[in-house]
Design an enzyme around this catalytic site. Sequence first.
Site, PDB file in Angstrom:
ATOM      1  N   ARG A 135       1.605  -4.856   6.386  1.00 41.16           N
ATOM      2  CA  ARG A 135       0.953  -3.832   5.570  1.00 41.16           C
ATOM      3  C   ARG A 135       1.785  -2.562   5.635  1.00 41.16           C
ATOM      4  NH1 ARG A 135      -5.185  -2.264   4.292  1.00 41.16           N
ATOM      5  NH2 ARG A 135      -4.723  -0.472   2.981  1.00 41.16           N
ATOM      6  N   ARG A 147       0.219   9.011 -10.458  1.00 42.30           N
ATOM      7  CA  ARG A 147       0.103   7.773  -9.676  1.00 42.30           C
ATOM      8  C   ARG A 147       0.777   6.602 -10.366  1.00 42.30           C
ATOM      9  NH1 ARG A 147      -3.791   7.500  -5.645  1.00 42.30           N
ATOM     10  NH2 ARG A 147      -4.216   5.314  -6.128  1.00 42.30           N
ATOM     11  N   ILE A 204      -6.904  -4.913   7.190  1.00 41.95           N
ATOM     12  CA  ILE A 204      -6.492  -5.968   6.254  1.00 41.95           C
ATOM     13  C   ILE A 204      -7.241  -5.915   4.935  1.00 41.95           C
ATOM     14  CG2 ILE A 204      -5.637  -7.511   8.023  1.00 41.95           C
ATOM     15  CD1 ILE A 204      -8.234  -9.056   7.873  1.00 41.95           C
ATOM     16  N   ASP A 225       0.842  -1.201   0.000  1.00 44.19           N
ATOM     17  CA  ASP A 225       0.000   0.000   0.000  1.00 44.19           C
ATOM     18  C   ASP A 225       0.874   1.248   0.000  1.00 44.19           C
ATOM     19  OD1 ASP A 225      -2.305   1.498   0.065  1.00 44.19           O
ATOM     20  OD2 ASP A 225      -2.555   1.358   2.232  1.00 44.19           O
ATOM     21  N   ASN A 248     -10.523  -2.580  -6.116  1.00 44.83           N
ATOM     22  CA  ASN A 248      -9.732  -1.680  -6.946  1.00 44.83           C
ATOM     23  C   ASN A 248     -10.336  -1.449  -8.330  1.00 44.83           C
ATOM     24  OD1 ASN A 248      -6.486  -2.777  -5.673  1.00 44.83           O
ATOM     25  ND2 ASN A 248      -7.812  -1.130  -4.994  1.00 44.83           N
TER      26      ASN A 248
END
Length: 237
Positions: free
Chosen positions: A185, A30, A192, A17, A65
Amino acid sequence: MALVSDPPLRHVAIIMDGNGRWAKARGLPRTVGHYRGAESVRKVIDRAVEHGIGYLTLFAFSSENWKRPLDEVRDLMGLLRFYLDREVKLLIDRNVRLNFIGDRSRLSSDMRDLLDRSVERTRHCTGMVLTIAISYGGRAEILAAARELAADALAGRVDLDGLDEESFGARLQTHDLPDPDLIIRTSGEQRISNFLLWQLAYAEMIFVPTLWPDFDEAALDAALAEYKRRERRYGAV
Protein backbone atom coordinates in the site's frame (compact mmCIF):
# COMPACT_ATOMS: atom_id res chain seq x y z
CA MET A 1 14.85 -10.75 -17.56
CA ALA A 2 14.16 -11.83 -13.97
CA LEU A 3 15.28 -9.24 -11.43
CA VAL A 4 14.72 -9.73 -7.70
CA SER A 5 12.34 -12.63 -7.31
CA ASP A 6 14.01 -16.04 -7.38
CA PRO A 7 11.81 -18.00 -7.41
CA PRO A 8 9.36 -15.35 -8.61
CA LEU A 9 6.46 -14.24 -6.47
CA ARG A 10 3.23 -15.73 -7.68
CA HIS A 11 0.88 -12.88 -6.76
CA VAL A 12 1.41 -9.25 -5.75
CA ALA A 13 -1.54 -7.01 -4.85
CA ILE A 14 -1.27 -3.22 -4.62
CA ILE A 15 -3.52 -0.62 -3.04
CA MET A 16 -2.74 2.43 -5.18
CA ASP A 17 -3.23 5.34 -2.78
CA GLY A 18 -2.24 8.99 -2.78
CA ASN A 19 -3.23 10.43 -6.16
CA GLY A 20 -5.32 13.19 -4.58
CA ARG A 21 -2.69 14.15 -2.01
CA TRP A 22 -0.01 14.19 -4.72
CA ALA A 23 -2.08 16.68 -6.73
CA LYS A 24 -3.03 18.78 -3.70
CA ALA A 25 0.63 19.15 -2.66
CA ARG A 26 1.31 20.67 -6.10
CA GLY A 27 -1.78 22.88 -6.22
CA LEU A 28 -3.25 20.77 -9.03
CA PRO A 29 -6.74 19.29 -9.54
CA ARG A 30 -7.20 15.77 -8.20
CA THR A 31 -7.78 14.61 -11.77
CA VAL A 32 -4.16 15.39 -12.61
CA GLY A 33 -3.08 13.12 -9.78
CA HIS A 34 -5.20 10.30 -11.19
CA TYR A 35 -3.67 10.70 -14.64
CA ARG A 36 -0.16 10.70 -13.18
CA GLY A 37 -1.15 7.61 -11.21
CA ALA A 38 -2.04 5.89 -14.49
CA GLU A 39 1.55 6.41 -15.62
CA SER A 40 2.72 4.60 -12.49
CA VAL A 41 0.40 1.71 -13.38
CA ARG A 42 2.24 1.26 -16.67
CA LYS A 43 5.65 1.35 -14.99
CA VAL A 44 4.66 -1.19 -12.36
CA ILE A 45 3.12 -3.57 -14.88
CA ASP A 46 6.26 -3.52 -17.01
CA ARG A 47 8.47 -4.09 -13.98
CA ALA A 48 6.29 -6.90 -12.65
CA VAL A 49 6.57 -8.65 -16.01
CA GLU A 50 10.35 -8.31 -15.82
CA HIS A 51 10.31 -9.84 -12.35
CA GLY A 52 8.41 -12.85 -13.64
CA ILE A 53 5.45 -12.21 -11.34
CA GLY A 54 2.55 -14.41 -12.39
CA TYR A 55 -0.33 -12.34 -11.00
CA LEU A 56 -0.64 -8.64 -10.30
CA THR A 57 -3.82 -7.21 -8.77
CA LEU A 58 -4.42 -3.46 -8.58
CA PHE A 59 -7.09 -1.81 -6.40
CA ALA A 60 -8.33 0.91 -8.74
CA PHE A 61 -11.79 1.86 -7.41
CA SER A 62 -13.43 0.61 -4.25
CA SER A 63 -17.11 0.19 -3.50
CA GLU A 64 -16.69 3.07 -1.04
CA ASN A 65 -15.26 5.34 -3.74
CA TRP A 66 -18.78 5.81 -5.11
CA LYS A 67 -19.23 8.25 -2.19
CA ARG A 68 -16.77 10.68 -3.79
CA PRO A 69 -18.02 13.80 -5.62
CA LEU A 70 -19.82 12.95 -8.85
CA ASP A 71 -17.33 14.89 -10.96
CA GLU A 72 -14.40 12.92 -9.57
CA VAL A 73 -16.17 9.58 -10.10
CA ARG A 74 -16.93 10.64 -13.69
CA ASP A 75 -13.29 11.59 -14.22
CA LEU A 76 -12.07 8.27 -12.81
CA MET A 77 -14.34 6.31 -15.11
CA GLY A 78 -13.21 8.45 -18.03
CA LEU A 79 -9.61 7.72 -17.12
CA LEU A 80 -10.34 4.00 -17.07
CA ARG A 81 -11.86 4.23 -20.55
CA PHE A 82 -8.85 6.20 -21.76
CA TYR A 83 -6.45 3.71 -20.19
CA LEU A 84 -8.12 0.66 -21.69
CA ASP A 85 -8.42 2.23 -25.14
CA ARG A 86 -4.73 3.09 -25.12
CA GLU A 87 -3.08 0.37 -23.07
CA VAL A 88 -4.69 -2.95 -24.02
CA LYS A 89 -2.52 -3.17 -27.14
CA LEU A 90 0.56 -2.73 -24.93
CA LEU A 91 -0.69 -5.46 -22.59
CA ILE A 92 -1.04 -7.80 -25.55
CA ASP A 93 2.50 -6.92 -26.67
CA ARG A 94 3.69 -7.92 -23.18
CA ASN A 95 1.62 -11.13 -23.22
CA VAL A 96 -0.42 -9.88 -20.23
CA ARG A 97 -3.94 -11.24 -19.72
CA LEU A 98 -6.47 -8.80 -18.28
CA ASN A 99 -9.03 -9.63 -15.63
CA PHE A 100 -11.53 -7.59 -13.59
CA ILE A 101 -13.20 -8.12 -10.23
CA GLY A 102 -15.85 -6.01 -8.51
CA ASP A 103 -19.55 -5.19 -8.58
CA ARG A 104 -20.32 -4.48 -12.22
CA SER A 105 -23.97 -3.68 -11.51
CA ARG A 106 -23.00 -0.12 -10.54
CA LEU A 107 -21.10 0.48 -13.77
CA SER A 108 -22.71 1.87 -16.90
CA SER A 109 -23.60 -0.61 -19.64
CA ASP A 110 -20.99 0.83 -22.00
CA MET A 111 -18.33 0.47 -19.30
CA ARG A 112 -19.31 -3.16 -18.72
CA ASP A 113 -19.06 -3.76 -22.46
CA LEU A 114 -15.63 -2.14 -22.54
CA LEU A 115 -14.38 -4.38 -19.73
CA ASP A 116 -15.68 -7.46 -21.55
CA ARG A 117 -14.05 -6.42 -24.82
CA SER A 118 -10.75 -5.71 -23.10
CA VAL A 119 -10.75 -9.11 -21.39
CA GLU A 120 -11.58 -10.82 -24.66
CA ARG A 121 -8.78 -9.04 -26.52
CA THR A 122 -6.20 -10.41 -24.08
CA ARG A 123 -7.71 -13.84 -23.55
CA HIS A 124 -5.05 -15.52 -25.69
CA CYS A 125 -2.17 -14.09 -23.64
CA THR A 126 -0.29 -16.61 -21.53
CA GLY A 127 1.94 -14.38 -19.38
CA MET A 128 1.16 -12.38 -16.26
CA VAL A 129 -2.50 -12.03 -15.24
CA LEU A 130 -3.35 -8.42 -14.46
CA THR A 131 -6.48 -8.10 -12.32
CA ILE A 132 -8.02 -4.67 -11.84
CA ALA A 133 -10.46 -4.28 -8.95
CA ILE A 134 -13.23 -1.82 -9.85
CA SER A 135 -16.24 -1.10 -7.64
CA TYR A 136 -14.82 -3.80 -5.40
CA GLY A 137 -15.35 -4.46 -1.71
CA GLY A 138 -14.05 -7.47 0.19
CA ARG A 139 -17.00 -7.73 2.57
CA ALA A 140 -19.49 -7.59 -0.31
CA GLU A 141 -17.56 -10.33 -2.12
CA ILE A 142 -17.65 -12.63 0.93
CA LEU A 143 -21.33 -11.86 1.53
CA ALA A 144 -22.21 -12.68 -2.08
CA ALA A 145 -20.40 -16.01 -1.80
CA ALA A 146 -22.19 -16.79 1.47
CA ARG A 147 -25.58 -15.99 -0.07
CA GLU A 148 -24.83 -18.24 -3.03
CA LEU A 149 -23.77 -21.01 -0.69
CA ALA A 150 -26.91 -20.60 1.43
CA ALA A 151 -29.14 -20.78 -1.65
CA ASP A 152 -27.38 -23.91 -2.87
CA ALA A 153 -27.66 -25.50 0.57
CA LEU A 154 -31.41 -24.77 0.78
CA ALA A 155 -31.86 -26.25 -2.68
CA GLY A 156 -29.94 -29.37 -1.71
CA ARG A 157 -27.16 -28.70 -4.22
CA VAL A 158 -24.38 -28.61 -1.63
CA ASP A 159 -23.48 -30.71 1.40
CA LEU A 160 -22.45 -28.36 4.20
CA ASP A 161 -20.55 -31.14 5.95
CA GLY A 162 -18.16 -31.17 3.02
CA LEU A 163 -17.62 -27.41 2.97
CA ASP A 164 -14.04 -26.27 3.53
CA GLU A 165 -11.93 -23.19 2.85
CA GLU A 166 -11.08 -24.32 -0.67
CA SER A 167 -14.70 -24.93 -1.67
CA PHE A 168 -15.80 -21.60 -0.19
CA GLY A 169 -12.93 -19.78 -1.91
CA ALA A 170 -14.10 -21.26 -5.19
CA ARG A 171 -17.22 -19.08 -4.89
CA LEU A 172 -15.24 -15.83 -4.66
CA GLN A 173 -14.51 -13.60 -7.64
CA THR A 174 -10.83 -14.50 -7.32
CA HIS A 175 -11.50 -18.24 -7.57
CA ASP A 176 -9.06 -18.61 -10.47
CA LEU A 177 -6.25 -16.65 -8.79
CA PRO A 178 -3.80 -17.79 -6.11
CA ASP A 179 -3.91 -15.89 -2.85
CA PRO A 180 -1.56 -12.89 -2.81
CA ASP A 181 1.91 -13.47 -1.38
CA LEU A 182 2.47 -9.75 -0.90
CA ILE A 183 0.30 -6.66 -0.58
CA ILE A 184 1.78 -3.20 -1.01
CA ARG A 185 0.00 0.00 0.00
CA THR A 186 1.34 3.38 -0.97
CA SER A 187 0.91 6.83 0.65
CA GLY A 188 1.82 5.83 4.20
CA GLU A 189 -1.62 4.59 5.24
CA GLN A 190 -1.48 1.29 7.12
CA ARG A 191 -4.79 -0.44 6.49
CA ILE A 192 -6.23 -2.70 3.79
CA SER A 193 -9.47 -0.78 3.23
CA ASN A 194 -11.82 -3.69 2.55
CA PHE A 195 -9.51 -5.19 -0.09
CA LEU A 196 -9.27 -8.98 -0.60
CA LEU A 197 -10.23 -9.69 3.02
CA TRP A 198 -10.43 -13.46 2.57
CA GLN A 199 -7.46 -13.77 0.25
CA LEU A 200 -4.93 -11.79 2.34
CA ALA A 201 -4.98 -14.18 5.30
CA TYR A 202 -1.27 -15.03 4.98
CA ALA A 203 0.02 -12.24 2.76
CA GLU A 204 3.05 -10.23 3.76
CA MET A 205 2.20 -6.53 4.05
CA ILE A 206 4.43 -3.64 3.09
CA PHE A 207 3.32 -0.04 3.64
CA VAL A 208 5.39 2.63 1.93
CA PRO A 209 5.18 6.43 2.35
CA THR A 210 5.48 7.07 -1.38
CA LEU A 211 2.37 8.54 -3.00
CA TRP A 212 1.16 6.41 -5.88
CA PRO A 213 2.10 8.83 -8.72
CA ASP A 214 5.70 8.67 -7.45
CA PHE A 215 5.75 4.87 -7.14
CA ASP A 216 8.05 3.60 -9.88
CA GLU A 217 10.23 0.66 -10.89
CA ALA A 218 12.75 1.32 -8.12
CA ALA A 219 10.00 1.48 -5.51
CA LEU A 220 8.63 -1.88 -6.64
CA ASP A 221 12.14 -3.35 -6.62
CA ALA A 222 12.61 -2.17 -3.03
CA ALA A 223 9.30 -3.69 -1.90
CA LEU A 224 10.11 -7.03 -3.49
CA ALA A 225 13.58 -7.00 -1.93
CA GLU A 226 11.96 -6.40 1.48
CA TYR A 227 9.61 -9.32 0.85
CA LYS A 228 12.57 -11.60 0.12
CA ARG A 229 14.08 -10.77 3.50
CA ARG A 230 11.01 -12.05 5.33
CA GLU A 231 10.46 -15.62 6.42
CA ARG A 232 6.97 -16.95 5.79
CA ARG A 233 5.92 -19.68 8.26
CA TYR A 234 2.13 -19.91 7.69
CA GLY A 235 1.63 -20.52 11.41
CA ALA A 236 4.44 -23.07 11.74
CA VAL A 237 7.57 -22.70 13.88
